[in-house]
Design a protein around this motif. Structure first.
Motif, PDB file in Angstrom:
ATOM      1  N   GLU A 218      -1.588  -4.706   3.556  1.00 13.04           N
ATOM      2  CA  GLU A 218      -0.823  -5.790   2.926  1.00 13.04           C
ATOM      3  C   GLU A 218       0.149  -5.170   1.924  1.00 13.04           C
ATOM      4  O   GLU A 218      -0.257  -4.443   1.015  1.00 13.04           O
ATOM      5  N   SER A 219       1.432  -5.449   2.083  1.00 14.86           N
ATOM      6  CA  SER A 219       2.411  -4.832   1.193  1.00 14.86           C
ATOM      7  C   SER A 219       2.235  -5.289  -0.246  1.00 14.86           C
ATOM      8  O   SER A 219       2.527  -4.540  -1.183  1.00 14.86           O
ATOM      9  N   GLU A 220       1.735  -6.508  -0.444  1.00 16.34           N
ATOM     10  CA  GLU A 220       1.473  -6.973  -1.805  1.00 16.34           C
ATOM     11  C   GLU A 220       0.459  -6.066  -2.503  1.00 16.34           C
ATOM     12  O   GLU A 220       0.601  -5.759  -3.693  1.00 16.34           O
ATOM     13  N   ARG A 221      -0.567  -5.648  -1.762  1.00 18.92           N
ATOM     14  CA  ARG A 221      -1.552  -4.721  -2.321  1.00 18.92           C
ATOM     15  C   ARG A 221      -0.938  -3.355  -2.573  1.00 18.92           C
ATOM     16  O   ARG A 221      -1.240  -2.707  -3.574  1.00 18.92           O
ATOM     17  N   PHE A 222      -0.085  -2.913  -1.658  1.00 17.74           N
ATOM     18  CA  PHE A 222       0.530  -1.601  -1.824  1.00 17.74           C
ATOM     19  C   PHE A 222       1.365  -1.544  -3.096  1.00 17.74           C
ATOM     20  O   PHE A 222       1.346  -0.543  -3.816  1.00 17.74           O
ATOM     21  N   ALA A 227      -1.813   3.442  -5.675  1.00 14.00           N
ATOM     22  CA  ALA A 227      -2.651   4.633  -5.545  1.00 14.00           C
ATOM     23  C   ALA A 227      -3.853   4.368  -4.643  1.00 14.00           C
ATOM     24  O   ALA A 227      -4.199   5.187  -3.779  1.00 14.00           O
ATOM     25  N   GLU A 228      -4.494   3.218  -4.835  1.00 13.79           N
ATOM     26  CA  GLU A 228      -5.669   2.882  -4.033  1.00 13.79           C
ATOM     27  C   GLU A 228      -5.299   2.722  -2.554  1.00 13.79           C
ATOM     28  O   GLU A 228      -5.983   3.243  -1.658  1.00 13.79           O
ATOM     29  N   VAL A 229      -4.221   1.998  -2.287  1.00 22.10           N
ATOM     30  CA  VAL A 229      -3.798   1.772  -0.903  1.00 22.10           C
ATOM     31  C   VAL A 229      -3.335   3.083  -0.265  1.00 22.10           C
ATOM     32  O   VAL A 229      -3.648   3.363   0.896  1.00 22.10           O
TER      33      VAL A 229
END
Length: 292
Positions: A218-222, A227-229
């Protein structure tokens, strides 16, 4: 001076010469071990830049998107291989870090072209595919704005462009699927609503390459947890972890002249509801844009 900073006529000559040289030396060049395949306007450039900064990753020589498996397949495998670093470059990376070097490219239209997945499965049988998804309402609006800005869309009203879409792309997907030589400008640039039906395209890709070779982000998460993604993507790709993170930046974002009509936004959100529910099966959770 970087190639991106050269005048357009000079840049074309440099690219032509580089491709010709690359084709002649194809047998001494790498093939991608992974691809960023889409979706359009979902942050693919930002993820490409982050992965290209990894010390054991060697990016495509000229530009991030080769578009071989969608619009340039007729050019052949030597043309494609000519876009990538030499095997000697890979050997130097392996000698320095003690792990195999990888190379990749990012062509977001691969996700949508009806023949791309089968071509990838045939020519890159071990490559992994990374796909980014984004709130499909925002993605469609962003794509329209992007196409207008590039001069690929003459209808500047987003609602009107959505109304035109069915007529513009009618039977185009079928023609692309049946005729390897066919190209559709409308299918590549004017399919705003259809592009957000992510689960449909992911299912087609999985049929050809296998679910285990697909990773959905999900780009929102990125952009909120880069760092996590990034670490999750590196684990999927088998890239060494524990190294310094690259500088995370957002690329290709365009300022908007106006907000979307609220009524049109509601209609699109309702339209995408079943598609987002299907996408949840790929993500393992409700898409972030459906949680509020």
């Amino acid at each position: 001076m970087h190639v991106r900073n050269l005048p357009a006529p000079v840049k074309r000559v440099v690219h032509l010469g580089s491709r010709s040289y690359g084709r002649l030396t194809a047998e001494r060049r790498m093939l991608p071990s992974f691809l960023i395949c889409g979706g359009q306007r979902c942050g693919t450039t930002s993820l490409y830049r982050a992965l290209a900064a990894h010390p054991v990753v060697l990016k495509a020589v000229l530009h991030k998107g080769v578009h071989y498996f969608d619009t340039s397949y007729r050019r052949g495998p030597e043309w494609y291989r000519g876009h990538f670093p030499t095997l000697r470059s890979a050997e130097r990376v392996a000698e320095k870090y003690g792990v195999r070097a990888q190379t990749f490219e990012s062509s977001p239209y691969y996700m949508y072209h009806p023949q791309a997945a089968a071509r990838i499965a045939s020519d890159l049988p071990y490559a992994k595919l990374v796909v980014l998804v984004r709130d499909p309402v925002e993605r469609a609006y962003s794509q329209h704005h992007h196409e207008v800005a590039r001069g690929y869309e003459s209808e500047t009203d987003f609602g009107a462009a959505l109304t035109l879409e069915p007529a513009r792309v009618h039977r185009e997907e079928s023609r692309l699927a049946l005729d390897p030589a066919y190209y559709s400008f409308a299918h590549q640039h004017h399919a705003y609503r259809a592009r957000g039906e992510y689960a449909r395209y992911l299912s087609v890709m999985a049929q050809h390459v296998g679910r285990e070779r697909l990773h959905v982000v999900e780009s929102e998460r990125f952009f909120s947890e880069p760092a996590e993604v990034y670490d999750e993507v590196c684990r999927f790709l088998g890239l060494p972890s524990g190294l310094e993170h690259p500088r995370f930046e957002q690329h290709n974002a365009r300022p908007r002249q106006s907000d979307m009509d609220p009524g049109l936004r509601r209609d699109l959100r309702d339209y995408y509801r079943p598609h987002d529910e299907a996408l949840a099966g790929w993500l393992g959770h409700t898409p972030v844009w459906r949680r509020a």
